[in-house]
Enzyme design. Structure first.
Site, PDB file in Angstrom:
ATOM      1  N   TYR A 102     -13.365   6.066   9.795  1.00 29.85           N
ATOM      2  CA  TYR A 102     -12.423   6.435   8.508  1.00 29.85           C
ATOM      3  C   TYR A 102     -12.887   5.792   7.591  1.00 29.85           C
ATOM      4  CZ  TYR A 102      -7.949   6.597   5.966  1.00 29.85           C
ATOM      5  OH  TYR A 102      -7.046   6.897   4.974  1.00 29.85           O
ATOM      6  N   THR A 150      -4.824  10.529  -0.536  1.00 26.30           N
ATOM      7  CA  THR A 150      -6.026  10.358  -0.016  1.00 26.30           C
ATOM      8  C   THR A 150      -6.598  11.414   1.129  1.00 26.30           C
ATOM      9  OG1 THR A 150      -5.307   8.994   1.838  1.00 26.30           O
ATOM     10  CG2 THR A 150      -5.931   7.776  -0.457  1.00 26.30           C
ATOM     11  N   HIS A 206       0.832  -1.246  -0.150  1.00 24.16           N
ATOM     12  CA  HIS A 206       0.065  -0.144  -0.212  1.00 24.16           C
ATOM     13  C   HIS A 206       0.886   1.399  -0.065  1.00 24.16           C
ATOM     14  CE1 HIS A 206      -3.853   1.752  -0.019  1.00 24.16           C
ATOM     15  NE2 HIS A 206      -4.297   1.295   0.929  1.00 24.16           N
TER      16      HIS A 206
END
Length: 651
Positions: free
Chosen positions: A480, A493, A366
């Site tokens: 979240y 993001t 990620h």
């Protein structure tokens, strides 16, 4: 996990053929601007991939007063009155004092680095400095099955997937990939035959810089902070089976894709290799604590494994061929998230996983990028493999010497490395043994009905999470939702804080005050939740959240070794960043399921998609939470919401 865009973004998704969202992003692909693609490329766009990159707007740094206001609004449903007054006073002190100075320095720093965004380096460092195991960070996305059942044979599908992925890579590097453009008004944009003529008032190009890390990339463990390694000269594929590792070239010396029949032959050779499962599977080390793995990697090199390790880390990507067949979505989720850890190299930028019965998924590291890039990639690959497969179930593998072309990697291991592998497996088993997964398949309504009720589908699912947690635990907790800022250069993001005063009021009315409100009153509360959620989505997608801004200011203070303001050290800040509900919407024509682990030990990880007439959620937790009870509570919450939207009172 994973990640999205502008004032009209929700409306613009309605007519998009390709619907890709992580909180609120619509990507519309216009294939009319592409020439007929050759066997070497997926497409040949008339507009180069990087055409818009230098003209992308820069990610804005929010005004400090707006960030503080948004921060306090997100804190309000999580705190009682006394706690909120304390947090409010601290936040105002930060805004009028240290925060103002940090803001000025951040803006000045941003002006001196116009080639990137203010969040790019801090966010990358956040990921690379994380010392936890990657099995707690790597998400997965599951491809839809090939609609032609026979093509789901493991060998056939693996061959077609490898071919399509390499063609995607060649298309990307040749600049033939069409630029990613978000269409503010798809119906108007569709009237324009070529993407280059779509006016800016109708479209917004998206940042594609993350694609630079797609291929030949591996996260290298280093003590304290990892590094991203890329070697675009490498032409080989890494294949894993039974914990053994194999490599063979999938691109020839002239840069051409290997003939599909030869790829098929090489994969067939690997699948039929009688070599037993690796006694000391090296891949399990990539699931270790990053500092521990860094030390063992240094040892691997010291005892003579540098060349084979380079073969692993420089490979185009990893293909994991599993010998197990899948039973259901829960089994699939466990397998694609972690399996037994032996047949994975979690450090690779992405791994394509193929089970014995042809289930295919992508597991990705990620740090280099977000779910948006992977979703776009997955959709292109699914379309190519299903519409233009390179081999079919009747195709014969080429009569080539695969035994010579395919090399099984053999590593020298001493007792220290063998013990390290044993400990890594023990730690891995201990971690995954506590991970539980369950799914929600709500079949009583979906996107179509919600839009008729003028409700945001994403807002409804987020509200169902709030109601579900309140029903189960009697609390409102930090939540979240990932939202991409790909409309800006090097955007990553932003966090969409979906636990609000509106969702709290509405959840209490539904769950804790049964029978005290009419259907009309509940409908009005639902509408308020939806409107506010859409507002938060627009703000986050345009870089106007508060999480990344506060993170960047803290990162700046830390870089100067300055003491942190009490804003960052008080319990309320720690609590709102302890995201018990970590959520992301994952939807694409090419995928059927996605998932990720919780981001905190006592949390839930919820990936979901809203279809036309049903809603799916894939939820994970550790044993500190009851995931099965939670999905039941979410399902009940969705039932209640749809009942009220139909004008009925709750029983």
């Amino acid at each position: 996990m994973a990640s999205l865009l502008s004032v009209q973004c929700v409306a613009s998704l309605r007519k998009s053929r390709t619907y890709l969202r992580t909180a609120a992003l619509g990507i519309k692909r216009h294939y009319s601007s592409k020439k007929e693609s050759s066997t070497e490329y997926l497409s040949q766009s008339v507009v180069p991939l990087m055409h818009y990159q230098n003209s992308l707007p820069r990610l804005p740094i929010p005004k400090l007063e707006d960030t503080v206001r948004r921060y306090l609004a997100a804190q309000r449903p999580l705190l009682d009155d006394d706690q909120f007054r304390t947090t409010e006073k601290i936040a105002q002190d930060f805004q009028n004092g240290v925060g103002k100075q940090l803001q000025e320095e951040l803006v000045a720093q941003d002006q001196n680095n116009k080639h990137t965004s203010y969040i790019s380096e801090p966010w990358l460092n956040k990921f690379l400095s994380n010392r936890f195991t990657l099995i707690q960070n790597n998400p997965f996305l599951l491809f839809n099955p090939d609609p032609k059942t026979a093509y789901n044979d493991q060998l056939v599908r693996a061959t077609n997937l490898v071919g399509s992925v390499v063609r995607f890579m060649k298309t990307l590097r040749a600049g033939f990939q069409e630029p990613e453009v978000f269409h503010l008004n798809p119906s108007e944009s569709e009237r324009t035959r070529s993407i280059r003529w779509v006016p800016s008032s109708l479209s917004r190009p998206l940042d594609i810089s993350q694609f630079l890390y797609f291929f030949n990339t591996t996260r290298i463990p280093k003590r304290g902070r990892d590094e991203l390694f890329t070697d675009e000269k490498a032409r080989h594929l890494l294949v894993m089976r039974k914990g053994n590792m194999y490599v063979f070239d999938v691109v020839d010396r002239d840069g051409n894709l290997l003939k599909p029949a030869e790829i098929q032959s090489h994969l067939k050779h690997i699948l039929s290799d009688p070599t037993p499962a690796a006694a000391f599977p090296l891949g399990i080390l990539t699931s270790e604590n990053r500092d521990v793995w860094a030390g063992l990697r240094d040892k691997l090199i010291a005892v003579g494994n540098a060349e084979d390790l380079w073969s692993v880390e420089s490979a185009l990507f990893c293909l994991s061929l599993d010998d197990e067949s899948m039973r259901d979505y829960i089994h699939i989720s466990h397998n694609m998230l972690h399996a037994d850890g032996c047949n994975r190299w979690f450090d690779k930028s992405f791994t394509v996983i193929l089970t014995k019965d042809g289930q295919a998924a992508i597991n990705f590291e990620h740090s280099w990028g977000n779910g948006l890039a992977i979703l776009l990639f997955l959709n292109e690959i699914f379309q190519d493999t299903t519409e233009r497969p390179l081999v079919n179930p009747g195709s014969a593998a080429a009569a080539v010497d695969s035994a010579s072309a395919v090399r099984r990697l053999k590593f020298n291991l001493d007792s220290e490395l063998e013990n390290g592998i044993r400990r890594a497996k023990e730690n891995f088993d201990s971690t995954v043994s506590t991970l539980t997964i369950d799914t929600v398949a709500f079949k009583k309504g979906g996107k179509t009905q919600l839009k008729k009720s003028k409700m945001s589908p994403d807002a409804v699912v987020q509200l169902a999470f709030q109601m579900g947690f309140l029903r189960q635990y009697g609390q409102t907790v930090a939540t979240y939702e990932a939202c991409s800022t790909a409309a800006f250069r090097h955007g990553r993001t932003e966090t969409l804080r979906s636990a609000t005063i509106h969702t709290k009021r509405c959840s209490h009315a539904f769950v804790l005050q049964p029978g005290q409100h009419s259907a009309e009153q509940l409908q009005a509360m639902l509408s308020e939740c939806s409107k506010y959620h859409v507002q938060l989505t627009k703000e986050a997608a345009m870089g106007q959240g508060f999480d990344r801004h506060l993170f960047a200011l803290r990162y700046l203070a830390n870089s100067k070794s300055e003491p942190l303001h009490s804003l960052y050290t008080e319990p309320a800040y720690a609590a709102i960043n302890h995201n018990i509900l970590s959520t992301s919407t994952l939807a694409s024509p090419g995928m059927i399921l996605g998932g990720f682990t919780p981001v905190v030990p006592d949390g839930f990880g919820a990936g979901y998609s809203v279809h036309d007439d049903w809603i799916q959620c894939n939820v994970t937790s550790y044993l500190t939470r009851n995931v099965h009870e939670f999905v039941e509570c979410v399902h009940k919450s969705l039932e209640d919401i749809f009942t009220v939207l139909e004008g009925k009172t709750l029983g």
